[in-house]
Design a protein around this motif. Structure first.
Motif, PDB file in Angstrom:
ATOM      1  N   SER A 172       0.813  -1.478  -0.026  1.00 23.81           N
ATOM      2  CA  SER A 172       0.095   0.041   0.076  1.00 23.81           C
ATOM      3  C   SER A 172       0.886   1.273   0.022  1.00 23.81           C
ATOM      4  N   GLN A 173       2.307   0.924   0.466  1.00 18.84           N
ATOM      5  CA  GLN A 173       3.040   2.289   0.511  1.00 18.84           C
ATOM      6  C   GLN A 173       3.814   2.473  -0.864  1.00 18.84           C
ATOM      7  N   MET A 174       3.544   1.402  -1.862  1.00 18.42           N
ATOM      8  CA  MET A 174       4.362   1.514  -3.112  1.00 18.42           C
ATOM      9  C   MET A 174       3.544   2.093  -4.055  1.00 18.42           C
ATOM     10  N   ASN A 175       4.396   2.793  -5.270  1.00 16.79           N
ATOM     11  CA  ASN A 175       3.471   3.140  -6.333  1.00 16.79           C
ATOM     12  C   ASN A 175       3.366   2.041  -7.436  1.00 16.79           C
ATOM     13  N   ALA A 176       2.860   2.292  -8.618  1.00 19.23           N
ATOM     14  CA  ALA A 176       2.654   1.298  -9.435  1.00 19.23           C
ATOM     15  C   ALA A 176       4.006   0.710 -10.119  1.00 19.23           C
ATOM     16  N   GLN A 177       4.864   1.838 -10.164  1.00 21.33           N
ATOM     17  CA  GLN A 177       6.301   1.300 -10.620  1.00 21.33           C
ATOM     18  C   GLN A 177       6.882   0.347  -9.837  1.00 21.33           C
ATOM     19  N   MET A 178       6.853   0.708  -8.524  1.00 16.69           N
ATOM     20  CA  MET A 178       7.470  -0.321  -7.254  1.00 16.69           C
ATOM     21  C   MET A 178       6.658  -1.579  -7.187  1.00 16.69           C
ATOM     22  N   GLN A 179       5.844  -1.845  -7.700  1.00 14.17           N
ATOM     23  CA  GLN A 179       4.958  -3.156  -7.507  1.00 14.17           C
ATOM     24  C   GLN A 179       5.701  -4.233  -8.085  1.00 14.17           C
ATOM     25  N   MET A 180       6.492  -4.080  -9.038  1.00  9.98           N
ATOM     26  CA  MET A 180       7.371  -5.022  -9.652  1.00  9.98           C
ATOM     27  C   MET A 180       8.544  -5.640  -8.623  1.00  9.98           C
ATOM     28  N   MET A 181       8.721  -4.697  -7.828  1.00  6.29           N
ATOM     29  CA  MET A 181       9.732  -5.423  -6.611  1.00  6.29           C
ATOM     30  C   MET A 181       9.094  -6.562  -5.888  1.00  6.29           C
ATOM     31  N   LEU A 182       7.706  -6.715  -5.837  1.00  9.68           N
ATOM     32  CA  LEU A 182       7.202  -7.665  -5.171  1.00  9.68           C
ATOM     33  C   LEU A 182       7.552  -9.126  -5.607  1.00  9.68           C
ATOM     34  N   PHE A 183       8.019  -8.789  -6.944  1.00 11.35           N
ATOM     35  CA  PHE A 183       8.252 -10.364  -7.462  1.00 11.35           C
ATOM     36  C   PHE A 183       9.680 -10.306  -7.689  1.00 11.35           C
ATOM     37  N   ILE A 184      10.465  -9.369  -8.129  1.00 12.02           N
ATOM     38  CA  ILE A 184      11.963  -9.441  -8.326  1.00 12.02           C
ATOM     39  C   ILE A 184      12.667  -9.776  -6.854  1.00 12.02           C
ATOM     40  N   PHE A 185      12.202  -9.177  -5.633  1.00 18.02           N
ATOM     41  CA  PHE A 185      13.160  -9.322  -4.599  1.00 18.02           C
ATOM     42  C   PHE A 185      12.856 -10.837  -4.161  1.00 18.02           C
ATOM     43  N   PRO A 186      11.667 -11.396  -4.010  1.00 17.99           N
ATOM     44  CA  PRO A 186      11.630 -12.820  -3.600  1.00 17.99           C
ATOM     45  C   PRO A 186      12.615 -13.648  -4.503  1.00 17.99           C
ATOM     46  N   VAL A 187      12.334 -13.482  -5.733  1.00 13.80           N
ATOM     47  CA  VAL A 187      13.259 -14.245  -6.685  1.00 13.80           C
ATOM     48  C   VAL A 187      14.951 -14.433  -6.359  1.00 13.80           C
ATOM     49  N   LEU A 188      15.237 -12.897  -6.103  1.00 10.11           N
ATOM     50  CA  LEU A 188      16.565 -12.781  -5.630  1.00 10.11           C
ATOM     51  C   LEU A 188      16.966 -13.385  -4.636  1.00 10.11           C
ATOM     52  N   ILE A 189      16.127 -13.240  -3.595  1.00 11.48           N
ATOM     53  CA  ILE A 189      16.533 -14.176  -2.315  1.00 11.48           C
ATOM     54  C   ILE A 189      16.390 -15.384  -2.378  1.00 11.48           C
ATOM     55  N   PHE A 190      15.459 -15.935  -3.415  1.00  9.15           N
ATOM     56  CA  PHE A 190      15.505 -17.475  -3.309  1.00  9.15           C
ATOM     57  C   PHE A 190      16.806 -18.101  -4.277  1.00  9.15           C
ATOM     58  N   VAL A 191      17.306 -17.207  -5.037  1.00  6.88           N
ATOM     59  CA  VAL A 191      18.523 -17.532  -5.803  1.00  6.88           C
ATOM     60  C   VAL A 191      19.787 -17.615  -4.786  1.00  6.88           C
ATOM     61  N   MET A 192      19.609 -16.603  -4.049  1.00  6.51           N
ATOM     62  CA  MET A 192      20.915 -16.375  -3.097  1.00  6.51           C
ATOM     63  C   MET A 192      20.890 -17.460  -1.795  1.00  6.51           C
ATOM     64  N   SER A 193      19.633 -17.790  -1.393  1.00 11.02           N
ATOM     65  CA  SER A 193      19.440 -18.816  -0.482  1.00 11.02           C
ATOM     66  C   SER A 193      20.016 -20.184  -0.862  1.00 11.02           C
ATOM     67  N   LEU A 194      19.918 -20.533  -2.197  1.00 13.05           N
ATOM     68  CA  LEU A 194      20.331 -21.524  -2.672  1.00 13.05           C
ATOM     69  C   LEU A 194      21.922 -21.779  -2.474  1.00 13.05           C
ATOM     70  N   GLN A 195      22.775 -20.627  -2.370  1.00 13.66           N
ATOM     71  CA  GLN A 195      24.167 -20.722  -2.236  1.00 13.66           C
ATOM     72  C   GLN A 195      24.727 -20.423  -0.789  1.00 13.66           C
ATOM     73  N   PHE A 196      23.829 -19.710   0.215  1.00 10.67           N
ATOM     74  CA  PHE A 196      24.517 -19.397   1.339  1.00 10.67           C
ATOM     75  C   PHE A 196      24.265 -20.370   2.290  1.00 10.67           C
ATOM     76  N   ALA A 197      25.009 -20.500   3.509  1.00  8.14           N
ATOM     77  CA  ALA A 197      24.573 -21.292   4.612  1.00  8.14           C
ATOM     78  C   ALA A 197      23.460 -20.999   4.970  1.00  8.14           C
ATOM     79  N   SER A 198      22.905 -22.045   5.761  1.00  4.06           N
ATOM     80  CA  SER A 198      21.420 -22.137   5.797  1.00  4.06           C
ATOM     81  C   SER A 198      21.178 -21.334   7.114  1.00  4.06           C
ATOM     82  N   ALA A 199      22.134 -21.208   8.171  1.00  4.84           N
ATOM     83  CA  ALA A 199      21.971 -20.074   9.066  1.00  4.84           C
ATOM     84  C   ALA A 199      21.651 -18.799   8.915  1.00  4.84           C
TER      85      ALA A 199
END
Length: 256
Positions: free
Chosen positions: A189-216
Motif C-alpha cells: 500500500s506504500q508502493m506506487n505502480a512502478q514499485m509493484q514489480m519489486m514484489l516479484f523481483i526481490f523474492p526471486v533474488l532472495i531465493f537464488v541467493m539462499s540456494l548458495q548461502f549457509a542455511s543459518a
C-alpha cells in the motif's frame, strides 16, 4: 522507485562481499578480535551473542538465531517507525510535489530546491526508508562471518539443516522467498505502480541467493521476514482496516 533500486543495489553489494568471504577457508581464518576492527566490533560480538543464546536454549543455534534476529529487529524498530511516518508524510505531500513539478518543469534545479524545502518544512526525510536496511548490512556481514568462522555454529545441525551449508532440499530458500513476498505484499500500500514489480523481483533474488548461502543466514532471513510480517500488520494493515471501518460506518442519527 529510486529508493527501492538503491536498496536492491545495496543488498547485491552485500551479496558480493559475502561471496568473497565464502571463498576463504574458515578453518584457516578463525575469529580474532586483535586481528582487525571488523572482527573486534562486529564478528566477535555477534559470535559471542550466538554462543550465549545457544547455551540458554539448550545448545540450539537454530533458536539462538531466532533470539538474535528478534534482538536486531527490536534495535532497528525506531528506525522502522520513522520510515513509516516518513512514508505517510510523503503520501500526503504528493499533491504539493505534483504542483512543484508542473510549476518548475523547465527548471529542474529550482524544482529540486523547492522540493527539498518542502521536505524540510514538513520534517520529511526521503531516504528514511533506507536506514533499516543500511543498519542490517553490517549485521549480515558479521552474521555470515560468525557462522562460517565459528566451528560450533558452522557444524551445528538444526532440524534437517546443517547451518554452515546450504539447504540440500531447497525448503529454506522457498520459505525465504515466500516470506519475502508476503512481507512485501503487506507493505504494498506504500508502493506506487512502478514499485509493484519489486514484489516479484526481490523474492526471486532472495531465493537464488539462499540456494548458495549457509542455511543459518537464510534462517536469519526467514526469522526476520516473520517478524516484519507481524510488525507490518500492526503498522500498516490494522490502522488501514480501522480507517476503512470508520469511513464505512454510518453517521449516528441525531435525536429529535
Amino acid at each position: 522507485m529510486k529508493r527501492r533500486v538503491l536498496i536492491a543495489l545495496l543488498f547485491v553489494a552485500v551479496v558480493a562481499v559475502l561471496s568473497g568471504c565464502g571463498a576463504m577457508d574458515p578453518a584457516s581464518n578463525p575469529i580474532d578480535p586483535t586481528n582487525s576492527w571488523i572482527d573486534r566490533y562486529f564478528v566477535n560480538p555477534m559470535s559471542f551473542l550466538l554462543d550465549w543464546f545457544a547455551v540458554q536454549f539448550g545448545n540450539s543455534y537454530g533458536l539462538s538465531l531466532a533470539a538474535v534476529t528478534l534482538l536486531v529487529r527490536l534495535v532497528i524498530l525506531p528506525l522502522t517507525l520513522k520510515q513509516y511516518k516518513s512514508s505517510k508524510a510523503m503520501q500526503s505531500l504528493q499533491p504539493e510535489l505534483k504542483k512543484l513539478k508542473d510549476k518548475y518543469k523547465d527548471d529542474p534545479k529550482k524544482q529540486q530546491e523547492e522540493t527539498m524545502k518542502l521536505f524540510q518544512q514538513n520534517n520529511v526525510n526521503p531516504m528514511a526508508g533506507c536506514f533499516p536496511v543500511l543498519v542490517q548490512m553490517p549485521v549480515l556481514i558479521a552474521l555470515y562471518n560468525a557462522i562460517m568462522r565459528n566451528p560450533n555454529i558452522r557444524e551445528h545441525s538444526f532440524l534437517w539443516l546443517e547451518l554452515g551449508k546450504a539447504d540440500p532440499f531447497f525448503i529454506l530458500p522457498i520459505l525465504a522467498a515466500i516470506t519475502t513476498f508476503l512481507q512485501q505484499k503487506m507493505m504494498s500500500s506504500q508502493m506506487n505502480a512502478q514499485m509493484q514489480m519489486m514484489l516479484f523481483i526481490f523474492p526471486v533474488l532472495i531465493f537464488v541467493m539462499s540456494l548458495q548461502f549457509a542455511s543459518a543466514l537464510s534462517l536469519y532471513w526467514v526469522y526476520g521476514n516473520l517478524f516484519t510480517i507481524i510488525q507490518s500488520y500492526f503498522i500498516y494493515v490494522r490502522p488501514q482496516s480501522k480507517e476503512k471501518l470508520e469511513i464505512a460506518a454510518p453517521a449516528p442519527k441525531k435525536k429529535k
